[in-house]
Design a protein around this motif. Structure first.
Motif, mmCIF file in Angstrom:
data_model
loop_
_atom_site.group_PDB
_atom_site.id
_atom_site.type_symbol
_atom_site.label_atom_id
_atom_site.label_comp_id
_atom_site.label_asym_id
_atom_site.label_seq_id
_atom_site.Cartn_x
_atom_site.Cartn_y
_atom_site.Cartn_z
ATOM 1 N N GLY A 76 25.521 18.574 50.821
ATOM 2 C CA GLY A 76 26.392 17.436 51.057
ATOM 3 C C GLY A 76 26.107 16.291 50.097
ATOM 4 N N PHE A 77 26.895 15.247 50.207
ATOM 5 C CA PHE A 77 26.707 14.083 49.349
ATOM 6 C C PHE A 77 27.169 12.831 50.078
ATOM 7 N N PHE A 78 26.742 11.687 49.580
ATOM 8 C CA PHE A 78 27.117 10.415 50.178
ATOM 9 C C PHE A 78 27.105 9.332 49.105
ATOM 10 N N GLY A 79 27.703 8.195 49.419
ATOM 11 C CA GLY A 79 27.760 7.097 48.463
ATOM 12 C C GLY A 79 29.028 7.076 47.639
ATOM 13 N N ASP A 80 29.898 8.061 47.808
ATOM 14 C CA ASP A 80 31.096 8.158 46.982
ATOM 15 C C ASP A 80 32.108 7.047 47.260
ATOM 16 N N MET A 81 32.116 6.484 48.480
ATOM 17 C CA MET A 81 33.088 5.436 48.781
ATOM 18 C C MET A 81 32.896 4.230 47.870
ATOM 19 N N ALA A 82 31.646 3.821 47.674
ATOM 20 C CA ALA A 82 31.368 2.674 46.807
ATOM 21 C C ALA A 82 31.726 2.979 45.358
ATOM 22 N N ALA A 83 31.534 4.227 44.951
ATOM 23 C CA ALA A 83 31.907 4.611 43.588
ATOM 24 C C ALA A 83 33.414 4.523 43.389
ATOM 25 N N ILE A 84 34.156 4.808 44.455
ATOM 26 C CA ILE A 84 35.617 4.815 44.359
ATOM 27 C C ILE A 84 36.198 3.407 44.418
ATOM 28 N N ASP A 85 35.730 2.581 45.373
ATOM 29 C CA ASP A 85 36.379 1.274 45.559
ATOM 30 C C ASP A 85 35.538 0.077 45.120
ATOM 31 N N GLY A 86 34.271 0.288 44.781
ATOM 32 C CA GLY A 86 33.435 -0.799 44.303
ATOM 33 C C GLY A 86 32.993 -1.785 45.364
ATOM 34 N N ALA A 87 33.276 -1.508 46.622
ATOM 35 C CA ALA A 87 32.897 -2.407 47.710
ATOM 36 C C ALA A 87 31.430 -2.200 48.086
ATOM 37 N N PRO A 88 30.821 -3.171 48.780
ATOM 38 C CA PRO A 88 29.429 -3.014 49.215
ATOM 39 C C PRO A 88 29.282 -1.823 50.167
ATOM 40 N N ARG A 89 28.077 -1.318 50.287
ATOM 41 C CA ARG A 89 27.813 -0.202 51.190
ATOM 42 C C ARG A 89 28.141 -0.596 52.623
ATOM 43 N N SER A 90 28.765 0.320 53.350
ATOM 44 C CA SER A 90 29.194 0.027 54.714
ATOM 45 C C SER A 90 28.251 0.598 55.759
ATOM 46 N N ALA A 91 27.179 1.278 55.331
ATOM 47 C CA ALA A 91 26.221 1.879 56.270
ATOM 48 C C ALA A 91 24.872 2.019 55.576
ATOM 49 N N SER A 92 23.858 2.317 56.359
ATOM 50 C CA SER A 92 22.536 2.599 55.805
ATOM 51 C C SER A 92 22.300 4.103 55.818
ATOM 52 N N VAL A 93 21.452 4.576 54.910
ATOM 53 C CA VAL A 93 21.136 6.000 54.820
ATOM 54 C C VAL A 93 19.618 6.146 54.756
ATOM 55 N N THR A 94 19.071 6.965 55.652
ATOM 56 C CA THR A 94 17.629 7.174 55.745
ATOM 57 C C THR A 94 17.317 8.664 55.713
ATOM 58 N N ALA A 95 16.274 9.044 55.011
ATOM 59 C CA ALA A 95 15.872 10.451 54.958
ATOM 60 C C ALA A 95 15.314 10.881 56.309
ATOM 61 N N LEU A 96 15.854 11.972 56.851
ATOM 62 C CA LEU A 96 15.333 12.531 58.096
ATOM 63 C C LEU A 96 14.123 13.413 57.830
ATOM 64 N N HIS A 97 14.180 14.136 56.739
ATOM 65 C CA HIS A 97 13.090 15.020 56.317
ATOM 66 C C HIS A 97 12.842 14.766 54.833
ATOM 67 N N ARG A 98 11.761 15.295 54.323
ATOM 68 C CA ARG A 98 11.539 15.187 52.891
ATOM 69 C C ARG A 98 12.710 15.857 52.180
ATOM 70 N N SER A 99 13.384 15.101 51.334
ATOM 71 C CA SER A 99 14.649 15.563 50.784
ATOM 72 C C SER A 99 14.673 15.428 49.272
ATOM 73 N N GLN A 100 15.203 16.443 48.624
ATOM 74 C CA GLN A 100 15.429 16.389 47.186
ATOM 75 C C GLN A 100 16.846 15.894 46.953
ATOM 76 N N ILE A 101 16.987 14.886 46.109
ATOM 77 C CA ILE A 101 18.272 14.213 45.928
ATOM 78 C C ILE A 101 18.543 13.998 44.444
ATOM 79 N N CYS A 102 19.792 14.159 44.068
ATOM 80 C CA CYS A 102 20.245 13.792 42.733
ATOM 81 C C CYS A 102 21.073 12.520 42.858
ATOM 82 N N ARG A 103 20.727 11.523 42.061
ATOM 83 C CA ARG A 103 21.423 10.231 42.073
ATOM 84 C C ARG A 103 22.209 10.089 40.770
ATOM 85 N N LEU A 104 23.530 9.985 40.915
ATOM 86 C CA LEU A 104 24.401 9.927 39.742
ATOM 87 C C LEU A 104 25.162 8.595 39.737
#
Length: 227
Positions: A76-104
């Motif tokens: 899955g992925f997240f954060g795309d809304m801000a990339a699309i509309d440029g608005a501030p983040r509307s929620a917080s995101v926290t790792a539930l488990h040790r997670s490997q993530i790609c940030r683009l």
């Protein structure tokens, strides 16, 4: 650490030459359990892809209560809304488990999307599915009491039917998480779970919760909505 964008499920089957130009812009990282990855009102526009582990998306009311919107697992992925509309983040995101993530970076994400018609359609499907789910949850929140909202959430979390018609949730849901998902107090959820256990509609082990008669929950929700 580094990786290839072609390993991200959303980008599967895209031309390697298209993705190669964005490889240097991607940041590959590990987020330990409990790490805050994004916060409400953050002005960044990066898009995050979960390669392993899982993260939780949540909002908080002015009074400090948390409402869980979604858990994003590998693929899955997240954060795309801000990339699309440029608005501030509307929620917080926290790792539930040790997670490997790609940030683009958001502009790179939008370049890839806009340059690939098939991927643009896929994104429209993803966003449409989110709207449909949000509409369903809004209907439940405004039309159902806590008991029936809990029934709907249990059915949503359960796996496909077994040969006897039962459905399981593994690992078993945590009551305060259920409460945060349906906008209720943990004590109210605890009472309703106890009621279901006493009636034998659900059973619980250390590894799973079994919904023995899913139709009983489904019919109860339909009746409540029809009233």
């Amino acid at each position: 650490m580094s990786g290839k964008l072609s390993t991200i499920p959303l980008f599967h089957n895209l031309p390697s030459e298209l993705l190669r130009g964005y490889e240097a812009r991607a940041l590959w990282l590990w987020a330990e359990a409990g790490r805050l990855i994004l916060d409400f009102d953050d002005m960044s526009d990066d898009v995050f892809f979960v390669l392993s582990g899982s993260v939780r998306i949540a909002v908080r009311t002015p009074g400090g209560r948390e409402l869980i919107l979604d858990d994003v697992t590998a693929g899955g992925f997240f954060g795309d809304m801000a990339a699309i509309d440029g608005a501030p983040r509307s929620a917080s995101v926290t790792a539930l488990h040790r997670s490997q993530i790609c940030r683009l970076p958001g502009p790179s994400f939008m370049d890839i999307i806009s340059g690939t018609p098939a991927l643009s359609r896929r994104m429209m499907q993803v966003l449409t599915a989110r709207i449909r789910e949000a509409n369903t949850r809004m209907l439940e929140l405004t039309s159902l009491d806590i008991r029936h909202r809990l029934y709907a959430e249990l059915l949503r979390a359960a796996g496909p039917p077994a040969s006897d018609g039962s459905r399981s949730i593994s690992p078993p849901p945590v009551q305060h998480v259920l409460a945060s998902r349906i906008g209720a107090r943990r004590e109210a959820v605890s009472r309703e779970i106890g009621r279901l256990l006493r009636r034998g509609v659900v059973t619980r082990t250390r590894s799973a919760m079994m919904i023995r008669t899913p139709a009983a929950l489904e019919n109860a929700i339909k009746t409540e909505l029809a009233d």
